[in-house]
Write an enzyme that holds these catalytic residues in place. Structure first.
Site, PDB file in Angstrom:
ATOM      1  N   PHE A 227       0.668  -1.068   0.077  1.00 50.19           N
ATOM      2  CA  PHE A 227      -0.020   0.005  -0.041  1.00 50.19           C
ATOM      3  C   PHE A 227       0.748   1.440   0.045  1.00 50.19           C
ATOM      4  O   PHE A 227       0.929   2.161   0.954  1.00 50.19           O
ATOM      5  CB  PHE A 227      -0.839  -0.055   1.223  1.00 50.19           C
ATOM      6  CG  PHE A 227      -2.050   1.079   1.249  1.00 50.19           C
ATOM      7  CD1 PHE A 227      -2.885   1.086   0.165  1.00 50.19           C
ATOM      8  CD2 PHE A 227      -2.233   1.786   2.239  1.00 50.19           C
ATOM      9  CE1 PHE A 227      -3.977   1.803  -0.145  1.00 50.19           C
ATOM     10  CE2 PHE A 227      -3.173   2.534   1.985  1.00 50.19           C
ATOM     11  CZ  PHE A 227      -4.120   2.739   1.005  1.00 50.19           C
TER      12      PHE A 227
ATOM     13  N   ILE B  34       1.562   3.035  -5.717  1.00 50.31           N
ATOM     14  CA  ILE B  34       0.628   2.722  -6.548  1.00 50.31           C
ATOM     15  C   ILE B  34      -0.464   2.266  -5.871  1.00 50.31           C
ATOM     16  O   ILE B  34      -1.771   2.216  -6.258  1.00 50.31           O
ATOM     17  CB  ILE B  34       1.179   1.324  -7.263  1.00 50.31           C
ATOM     18  CG1 ILE B  34       2.501   1.795  -8.221  1.00 50.31           C
ATOM     19  CG2 ILE B  34       0.348   0.496  -8.040  1.00 50.31           C
ATOM     20  CD1 ILE B  34       2.127   2.227  -9.466  1.00 50.31           C
TER      21      ILE B  34
ATOM     22  N   THR C  74       4.323  -4.684  -4.388  1.00 50.03           N
ATOM     23  CA  THR C  74       5.334  -4.458  -3.387  1.00 50.03           C
ATOM     24  C   THR C  74       6.513  -4.138  -4.023  1.00 50.03           C
ATOM     25  O   THR C  74       6.596  -4.180  -5.226  1.00 50.03           O
ATOM     26  CB  THR C  74       5.815  -5.707  -2.591  1.00 50.03           C
ATOM     27  OG1 THR C  74       6.099  -6.664  -3.479  1.00 50.03           O
ATOM     28  CG2 THR C  74       4.401  -6.316  -1.683  1.00 50.03           C
TER      29      THR C  74
ATOM     30  N   VAL D  99       5.931  -3.041 -17.676  1.00 52.12           N
ATOM     31  CA  VAL D  99       6.763  -2.469 -18.742  1.00 52.12           C
ATOM     32  C   VAL D  99       6.002  -1.128 -19.341  1.00 52.12           C
ATOM     33  O   VAL D  99       4.936  -1.321 -19.830  1.00 52.12           O
ATOM     34  CB  VAL D  99       6.785  -3.675 -20.033  1.00 52.12           C
ATOM     35  CG1 VAL D  99       7.763  -3.146 -21.197  1.00 52.12           C
ATOM     36  CG2 VAL D  99       7.615  -4.832 -19.603  1.00 52.12           C
TER      37      VAL D  99
ATOM     38  N   GLY E  89       4.959   1.431 -17.880  1.00 55.28           N
ATOM     39  CA  GLY E  89       3.781   2.061 -17.125  1.00 55.28           C
ATOM     40  C   GLY E  89       2.472   1.829 -17.737  1.00 55.28           C
ATOM     41  O   GLY E  89       1.725   0.974 -17.960  1.00 55.28           O
TER      42      GLY E  89
ATOM     43  N   GLU F 283      15.682   6.267  -9.757  1.00 61.06           N
ATOM     44  CA  GLU F 283      15.745   5.392  -8.704  1.00 61.06           C
ATOM     45  C   GLU F 283      16.611   5.653  -7.571  1.00 61.06           C
ATOM     46  O   GLU F 283      17.351   6.694  -7.865  1.00 61.06           O
ATOM     47  CB  GLU F 283      15.989   3.983  -9.130  1.00 61.06           C
ATOM     48  CG  GLU F 283      15.117   3.192 -10.250  1.00 61.06           C
ATOM     49  CD  GLU F 283      13.932   2.935  -9.373  1.00 61.06           C
ATOM     50  OE1 GLU F 283      13.699   2.497  -8.253  1.00 61.06           O
ATOM     51  OE2 GLU F 283      12.844   2.899 -10.249  1.00 61.06           O
TER      52      GLU F 283
ATOM     53  N   LYS G 242      12.941  -5.084 -18.454  1.00 55.04           N
ATOM     54  CA  LYS G 242      11.949  -4.866 -19.294  1.00 55.04           C
ATOM     55  C   LYS G 242      12.053  -5.550 -20.647  1.00 55.04           C
ATOM     56  O   LYS G 242      10.977  -6.292 -21.089  1.00 55.04           O
ATOM     57  CB  LYS G 242      11.529  -3.253 -19.654  1.00 55.04           C
ATOM     58  CG  LYS G 242      10.990  -2.695 -18.454  1.00 55.04           C
ATOM     59  CD  LYS G 242      11.096  -1.476 -18.377  1.00 55.04           C
ATOM     60  CE  LYS G 242      10.714  -0.458 -17.142  1.00 55.04           C
ATOM     61  NZ  LYS G 242      10.674   0.882 -16.986  1.00 55.04           N
TER      62      LYS G 242
HETATM   63  N1  LIG Z   1       5.520   4.125  -8.712  1.00 58.51           N
HETATM   64  C1  LIG Z   1       5.550   3.898 -10.112  1.00 58.51           C
HETATM   65  O1  LIG Z   1       5.455   4.944 -10.517  1.00 58.51           O
HETATM   66  C2  LIG Z   1       5.600   2.483 -10.476  1.00 58.51           C
HETATM   67  C3  LIG Z   1       5.546   2.344 -12.062  1.00 58.51           C
HETATM   68  C4  LIG Z   1       5.679   0.993 -12.403  1.00 58.51           C
HETATM   69  C5  LIG Z   1       5.640   0.076 -11.680  1.00 58.51           C
HETATM   70  N2  LIG Z   1       5.805   0.064 -10.271  1.00 58.51           N
HETATM   71  C6  LIG Z   1       5.991  -0.934  -9.476  1.00 58.51           C
HETATM   72  O2  LIG Z   1       4.902  -1.068  -8.543  1.00 58.51           O
HETATM   73  C7  LIG Z   1       5.344  -1.602  -7.202  1.00 58.51           C
HETATM   74  C8  LIG Z   1       4.843  -0.472  -6.263  1.00 58.51           C
HETATM   75  O3  LIG Z   1       5.441   0.430  -6.444  1.00 58.51           O
HETATM   76  P1  LIG Z   1       5.285   1.749  -5.510  1.00 58.51           P
HETATM   77  O4  LIG Z   1       6.074   2.802  -5.888  1.00 58.51           O
HETATM   78  O5  LIG Z   1       3.706   1.734  -4.984  1.00 58.51           O
HETATM   79  O6  LIG Z   1       6.346   1.310  -4.217  1.00 58.51           O
HETATM   80  P2  LIG Z   1       6.276   1.689  -2.790  1.00 58.51           P
HETATM   81  O7  LIG Z   1       5.487   3.205  -2.578  1.00 58.51           O
HETATM   82  O8  LIG Z   1       7.490   1.559  -1.936  1.00 58.51           O
HETATM   83  O9  LIG Z   1       5.014   0.719  -1.857  1.00 58.51           O
HETATM   84  C9  LIG Z   1       5.538  -0.461  -1.791  1.00 58.51           C
HETATM   85  C10 LIG Z   1       4.697  -0.992  -0.735  1.00 58.51           C
HETATM   86  O10 LIG Z   1       4.954  -2.476  -0.457  1.00 58.51           O
HETATM   87  C11 LIG Z   1       4.871  -2.708   1.079  1.00 58.51           C
HETATM   88  N3  LIG Z   1       5.465  -3.746   1.121  1.00 58.51           N
HETATM   89  C12 LIG Z   1       7.003  -3.780   1.342  1.00 58.51           C
HETATM   90  N4  LIG Z   1       7.602  -5.240   1.787  1.00 58.51           N
HETATM   91  C13 LIG Z   1       6.559  -5.724   1.971  1.00 58.51           C
HETATM   92  C14 LIG Z   1       5.874  -7.091   2.272  1.00 58.51           C
HETATM   93  N5  LIG Z   1       6.796  -8.155   2.869  1.00 58.51           N
HETATM   94  N6  LIG Z   1       4.485  -7.363   2.566  1.00 58.51           N
HETATM   95  C15 LIG Z   1       3.423  -6.529   2.240  1.00 58.51           C
HETATM   96  N7  LIG Z   1       3.880  -5.183   1.652  1.00 58.51           N
HETATM   97  C16 LIG Z   1       5.157  -4.928   1.570  1.00 58.51           C
HETATM   98  C17 LIG Z   1       5.296  -1.552   1.506  1.00 58.51           C
HETATM   99  O11 LIG Z   1       5.079  -1.417   2.812  1.00 58.51           O
HETATM  100  P3  LIG Z   1       5.373  -0.053   3.830  1.00 58.51           P
HETATM  101  O12 LIG Z   1       4.529   0.868   3.534  1.00 58.51           O
HETATM  102  O13 LIG Z   1       5.195  -0.742   5.136  1.00 58.51           O
HETATM  103  O14 LIG Z   1       7.032   0.042   3.603  1.00 58.51           O
HETATM  104  C18 LIG Z   1       4.619  -0.397   0.785  1.00 58.51           C
HETATM  105  O15 LIG Z   1       3.343  -0.171   1.382  1.00 58.51           O
HETATM  106  C19 LIG Z   1       6.824  -1.710  -7.369  1.00 58.51           C
HETATM  107  O16 LIG Z   1       7.182  -2.970  -7.730  1.00 58.51           O
HETATM  108  C20 LIG Z   1       7.352  -0.934  -8.511  1.00 58.51           C
HETATM  109  O17 LIG Z   1       8.412  -1.124  -9.185  1.00 58.51           O
HETATM  110  C21 LIG Z   1       5.744   1.537  -9.886  1.00 58.51           C
END
Ligand SMILES: NC(=O)c1ccc[n+]([C@@H]2O[C@H](COP(=O)([O-])OP(=O)(O)OC[C@H]3O[C@@H](n4cnc5c(N)ncnc54)[C@H](OP(=O)(O)O)[C@@H]3O)[C@@H](O)[C@H]2O)c1
Length: 332
Positions: free
Chosen positions: A8, A11, A91, A147, A149, A205, A220
């Site tokens: 959570f 995304i 995650t 891949v 977005g 990153e 990707k």
């Molecule tokens: N953001 C983007 O623009 C984007 C674009 C394309 C793809 N993605 C992909 O989408 C995914 C999520 O991205 P995001 O930006 O939302 O990441 P994020 O903001 O870092 O959120 C990750 C979430 O996963 C939770 N988490 C970590 N370890 C966990 C576990 N063991 N069990 C349950 N929850 C866990 C974290 O918990 P805590 O809150 O407790 O730390 C956090 O709520 C990633 O794989 C990323 O590569 C992201």
């Protein structure tokens, strides 16, 4: 359908906003659609009758939701207890071992729970295994957001190119490096300065080598190769050269001859990520943080998709995958 969101963060929260804003479209496909559970690394919230989306969006941390909160509860436990039909796995991406997402996806798919994810890690490590698990357990495994977005490349091939054979794919698969190369092209800045600007804008990153050394683009390339061209390849099979060696002089010289230097991922006989000269009038020659994917197929010949590869636009891909699952599993 009962849905879980595992992870959570950025995304996960954006998806809850989208579920709230697009509820009319969702209800049309499934009047009983419920968000039954949400988890992060610290615990989960489970609500058999559906969680309150407004409340979920207003709380600072999941623990503040209070009703149904299990402190320290694992996502595997949530998957087990929820009786969910679909899990959105969001995650963090880890391409070395795919965890923690790989464990959650294996668990869900083994129980016949549909999986939708934007998380590249598990697909880099175990694409064939996950796709086979989904097939064996008769459930969907959809990963449009992994891949580029919001760029709908998997849906395009699955829905609109059903009879085509994909022969070759090339693309700008990383928006950060495209931003850096575009600054070098238009503003004549050095690589170092453009990288610093990208970091200040928060579009790299945490470890910039993931972007500039081609690691993100290579992951990707691997997913596209395995998902769209059945290559059964591993990450080590992708040859990678990043953009650290691209000088302002090289970019300037290319520009004088109507070319731009772009970091291109290619799936052909070889799998490769490397800086390439792209003619400025080629459809792949897009700038800024845009991504582009150029498909070559036997029947359609050439198709190019252009769009945003990261950020909040990614929720478009995740929501579309969810709607695809709903549509395919509509009660008669
Ligand atoms: N953001 C983007 O623009 C984007 C674009 C394309 C793809 N993605 C992909 O989408 C995914 C999520 O991205 P995001 O930006 O939302 O990441 P994020 O903001 O870092 O959120 C990750 C979430 O996963 C939770 N988490 C970590 N370890 C966990 C576990 N063991 N069990 C349950 N929850 C866990 C974290 O918990 P805590 O809150 O407790 O730390 C956090 O709520 C990633 O794989 C990323 O590569 C992201």
């Amino acid at each position: 359908m009962k849905v879980l969101i595992v992870g959570f963060g950025f995304i996960g929260r954006d998806l809850v906003k989208a579920l709230r804003e697009k509820s009319a479209i969702i209800r049309k496909l499934d009047p009983d659609f419920k968000l039954a559970g949400v988890s992060n690394s610290k615990g989960y919230v489970l609500g058999e009758d559906g969680l309150d989306l407004e409340k979920l969006l207003s709380v600072g941390g999941l623990s503040e939701y209070s009703e149904g909160y299990v402190a320290g509860g694992s996502s595997v436990d949530l998957i087990e207890k929820s009786g969910a039909d679909l899990m959105v796995e969001a995650t963090p991406t880890r391409i070395d071992d795919g965890e923690p997402g790989l464990t959650f996806m294996r668990h869900a798919l083994s129980k016949g729970i549909h999986v939708v994810t934007p998380n590249k890690g598990p697909l880099v490590v175990a694409f064939e295994e996950l796709a086979a698990l989904a097939e064996k357990n008769d459930c969907e495994f959809l990963y449009e957001g992994t891949v580029c977005g919001a760029v709908p490349v998997f849906s395009l091939v699955r829905e609109c190119l059903q009879g085509d054979k994909v022969l070759r794919i090339s693309g700008i698969l990383n928006g950060t490096t495209n931003y850096i190369l575009s600054r070098m092209y238009f503003e004549e800045t050095s690589f170092e300065l453009a990288l610093k600007e990208a970091q200040e804008r928060g579009i790299t990153e945490r470890d910039p080598s993931y972007d500039v050394d081609g690691i993100d683009a290579a992951s990707k390339v691997l997913i596209l190769a395995n998902a769209l061209m059945k290559r059964n390849a591993r990450f080590e099979d992708v040859e990678k050269v990043g953009i650290r060696g691209v000088t302002q002089e090289a970019v300037g010289l290319a520009k004088k001859s109507d070319f731009a230097v772009k970091l291109i991922g290619t799936i052909d006989r070889r799998l490769e990520v490397a800086p390439k000269l792209v003619p400025i009038n080629h459809p792949l020659c897009v700038h800024g943080t845009l991504n582009a994917i150029h498909l070559e197929t036997d029947l359609a010949k050439e198709i190019t998709l252009v769009g945003y590869g990261a950020g909040k636009e990614t929720v478009s891909a995740v929501l579309n995958d969810i709607l695809t699952v709903l549509r395919k599993n509509r009660p008669d």
